[in-house]
Write a protein that holds these residues in place. Structure first.
Motif, PDB file in Angstrom:
ATOM      1  N   SER A   1       0.848  -1.180  -0.214  1.00 32.38           N
ATOM      2  CA  SER A   1      -0.021  -0.150  -0.052  1.00 32.38           C
ATOM      3  C   SER A   1       0.950   1.412  -0.025  1.00 32.38           C
ATOM      4  N   VAL A   2       0.311   2.157  -0.972  1.00 35.97           N
ATOM      5  CA  VAL A   2       1.285   3.389  -1.071  1.00 35.97           C
ATOM      6  C   VAL A   2       0.660   4.548  -1.385  1.00 35.97           C
ATOM      7  N   ARG A   3       0.910   5.784  -1.057  1.00 32.81           N
ATOM      8  CA  ARG A   3      -0.002   6.870  -1.423  1.00 32.81           C
ATOM      9  C   ARG A   3       0.430   7.402  -2.869  1.00 32.81           C
ATOM     10  N   ALA A   4      -0.609   8.252  -3.276  1.00 31.83           N
ATOM     11  CA  ALA A   4      -0.655   8.611  -4.676  1.00 31.83           C
ATOM     12  C   ALA A   4       0.806   9.229  -4.905  1.00 31.83           C
ATOM     13  N   GLY A   5       1.393   8.949  -5.955  1.00 40.13           N
ATOM     14  CA  GLY A   5       2.735   9.578  -6.150  1.00 40.13           C
ATOM     15  C   GLY A   5       4.077   8.635  -5.977  1.00 40.13           C
ATOM     16  N   GLY A   6       3.721   7.733  -5.072  1.00 35.79           N
ATOM     17  CA  GLY A   6       4.652   6.875  -4.560  1.00 35.79           C
ATOM     18  C   GLY A   6       5.104   5.769  -5.557  1.00 35.79           C
ATOM     19  N   SER A   7       5.864   4.957  -5.174  1.00 28.64           N
ATOM     20  CA  SER A   7       6.640   4.005  -6.044  1.00 28.64           C
ATOM     21  C   SER A   7       6.611   2.711  -5.436  1.00 28.64           C
ATOM     22  N   LEU A   8       6.691   1.429  -6.294  1.00 25.39           N
ATOM     23  CA  LEU A   8       6.923   0.155  -5.946  1.00 25.39           C
ATOM     24  C   LEU A   8       7.428  -0.662  -6.874  1.00 25.39           C
ATOM     25  N   ARG A   9       8.271  -1.542  -6.728  1.00 22.51           N
ATOM     26  CA  ARG A   9       8.801  -2.347  -7.457  1.00 22.51           C
ATOM     27  C   ARG A   9       8.365  -3.914  -7.095  1.00 22.51           C
ATOM     28  N   LEU A  10       7.715  -4.576  -8.246  1.00 21.66           N
ATOM     29  CA  LEU A  10       7.214  -5.863  -8.116  1.00 21.66           C
ATOM     30  C   LEU A  10       8.211  -6.790  -8.617  1.00 21.66           C
ATOM     31  N   SER A  11       8.366  -7.767  -8.051  1.00 19.15           N
ATOM     32  CA  SER A  11       9.256  -8.948  -8.534  1.00 19.15           C
ATOM     33  C   SER A  11       8.395 -10.092  -9.030  1.00 19.15           C
ATOM     34  N   CYS A  12       9.161 -10.818  -9.905  1.00 23.37           N
ATOM     35  CA  CYS A  12       8.398 -12.354 -10.323  1.00 23.37           C
ATOM     36  C   CYS A  12       9.704 -13.144 -10.484  1.00 23.37           C
ATOM     37  N   ALA A  13       9.542 -14.106  -9.562  1.00 22.89           N
ATOM     38  CA  ALA A  13      10.722 -15.223  -9.648  1.00 22.89           C
ATOM     39  C   ALA A  13      10.286 -16.439 -10.486  1.00 22.89           C
ATOM     40  N   ALA A  14      11.086 -16.514 -11.497  1.00 24.62           N
ATOM     41  CA  ALA A  14      10.561 -17.839 -12.467  1.00 24.62           C
ATOM     42  C   ALA A  14      11.716 -18.785 -12.459  1.00 24.62           C
ATOM     43  N   SER A  15      10.705 -20.202 -12.438  1.00 22.61           N
ATOM     44  CA  SER A  15      11.507 -21.340 -12.268  1.00 22.61           C
ATOM     45  C   SER A  15      11.095 -22.361 -13.372  1.00 22.61           C
ATOM     46  N   GLY A  16      11.775 -23.202 -13.793  1.00 18.71           N
ATOM     47  CA  GLY A  16      11.324 -24.170 -14.873  1.00 18.71           C
ATOM     48  C   GLY A  16      11.044 -23.979 -16.558  1.00 18.71           C
ATOM     49  N   LEU A  17      11.780 -22.570 -16.521  1.00 19.46           N
ATOM     50  CA  LEU A  17      11.981 -21.979 -17.784  1.00 19.46           C
ATOM     51  C   LEU A  17      13.071 -21.929 -18.368  1.00 19.46           C
ATOM     52  N   LYS A  18      13.363 -22.145 -19.552  1.00 17.66           N
ATOM     53  CA  LYS A  18      14.859 -22.059 -20.274  1.00 17.66           C
ATOM     54  C   LYS A  18      14.975 -20.606 -20.592  1.00 17.66           C
ATOM     55  N   TYR A  19      15.788 -19.798 -19.803  1.00 18.32           N
ATOM     56  CA  TYR A  19      15.700 -18.340 -19.661  1.00 18.32           C
ATOM     57  C   TYR A  19      15.676 -17.581 -20.941  1.00 18.32           C
ATOM     58  N   ALA A  20      16.477 -18.332 -22.072  1.00 18.86           N
ATOM     59  CA  ALA A  20      16.523 -17.557 -23.246  1.00 18.86           C
ATOM     60  C   ALA A  20      15.677 -17.688 -24.257  1.00 18.86           C
ATOM     61  N   ALA A  21      14.549 -18.333 -24.046  1.00 19.46           N
ATOM     62  CA  ALA A  21      13.606 -18.673 -24.948  1.00 19.46           C
ATOM     63  C   ALA A  21      12.080 -18.444 -24.480  1.00 19.46           C
ATOM     64  N   TYR A  22      11.752 -17.098 -23.896  1.00 19.24           N
ATOM     65  CA  TYR A  22      10.523 -16.918 -23.271  1.00 19.24           C
ATOM     66  C   TYR A  22      10.096 -15.304 -23.558  1.00 19.24           C
ATOM     67  N   SER A  23       8.940 -15.269 -23.070  1.00 22.36           N
ATOM     68  CA  SER A  23       8.337 -13.818 -23.162  1.00 22.36           C
ATOM     69  C   SER A  23       7.778 -13.912 -21.817  1.00 22.36           C
ATOM     70  N   MET A  24       7.658 -12.589 -21.211  1.00 23.02           N
ATOM     71  CA  MET A  24       7.125 -12.489 -19.969  1.00 23.02           C
ATOM     72  C   MET A  24       6.330 -11.270 -19.932  1.00 23.02           C
ATOM     73  N   GLY A  25       5.448 -11.098 -18.973  1.00 21.76           N
ATOM     74  CA  GLY A  25       4.512  -9.940 -18.879  1.00 21.76           C
ATOM     75  C   GLY A  25       4.045  -9.780 -17.443  1.00 21.76           C
ATOM     76  N   TRP A  26       3.580  -8.509 -17.476  1.00 20.66           N
ATOM     77  CA  TRP A  26       2.665  -8.232 -16.202  1.00 20.66           C
ATOM     78  C   TRP A  26       1.194  -7.778 -16.454  1.00 20.66           C
ATOM     79  N   PHE A  27       0.340  -8.294 -15.640  1.00 21.66           N
ATOM     80  CA  PHE A  27      -1.210  -7.905 -15.988  1.00 21.66           C
ATOM     81  C   PHE A  27      -1.716  -7.527 -14.689  1.00 21.66           C
ATOM     82  N   ARG A  28      -2.788  -6.776 -14.782  1.00 23.88           N
ATOM     83  CA  ARG A  28      -3.504  -6.276 -13.527  1.00 23.88           C
ATOM     84  C   ARG A  28      -5.012  -6.586 -13.443  1.00 23.88           C
ATOM     85  N   GLN A  29      -5.676  -6.852 -12.426  1.00 24.03           N
ATOM     86  CA  GLN A  29      -6.916  -6.832 -12.300  1.00 24.03           C
ATOM     87  C   GLN A  29      -7.643  -6.078 -11.091  1.00 24.03           C
TER      88      GLN A  29
END
Length: 127
Positions: free
Chosen positions: A11-39
């Motif tokens: 939770s942050v106030r308007a104007g603030g910042s956050l950094r989201l992380s996504c730790a991936a396992s089981g993927l061959k790193y050099a051969a994929y696309s990744m994205g962020w979605f929100r709902q």
């Protein structure tokens, strides 16, 4: 088995910042696309940002251009979303997604382009 684990929401106030992380396992790193979605409550899931590991031009939704940055740390198989100048309308559950397909452009912002999903991390921005 592919696993995606998001973290960094909060939770942050308007104007603030956050950094989201996504730790991936089981993927061959050099051969994929990744994205962020929100709902947000009562709304459909929308694409926020996407990237490919070969350094192609990333995708950003118009609503976040200039405020959000997607990037990867290939050393530890982690995807990030740096969110600056947050607004109340950014409040949502944020999901990480991945696919072995080489996505291009707006395809990176489409749900059906992705095969693997994390469980999400909540971001709440107060005014």
């Amino acid at each position: 088995q592919v696993q995606l684990l998001e973290s960094g929401g909060g939770s942050v106030r308007a104007g603030g910042s956050l950094r989201l992380s996504c730790a991936a396992s089981g993927l061959k790193y050099a051969a994929y696309s990744m994205g962020w979605f929100r709902q947000a409550p009562g709304k459909e899931r929308e694409g926020v940002a996407g990237t490919r590991t070969n350094g192609r031009t990333p995708y950003y939704a118009d609503s976040v251009k200039g405020r959000f940055t997607i990037f990867q740390d290939t050393g530890n198989n982690t995807l990030y979303l740096q969110m600056n100048t947050l607004k109340p309308e950014d409040t949502a559950m944020y999901y990480c997604a991945a696919t072995r397909r080489p996505l291009v452009g707006a395809a990176m912002g489409i749900q059906r382009s992705y095969d693997y999903w994390g469980q999400g991390t909540q971001v709440t921005v107060s005014s």
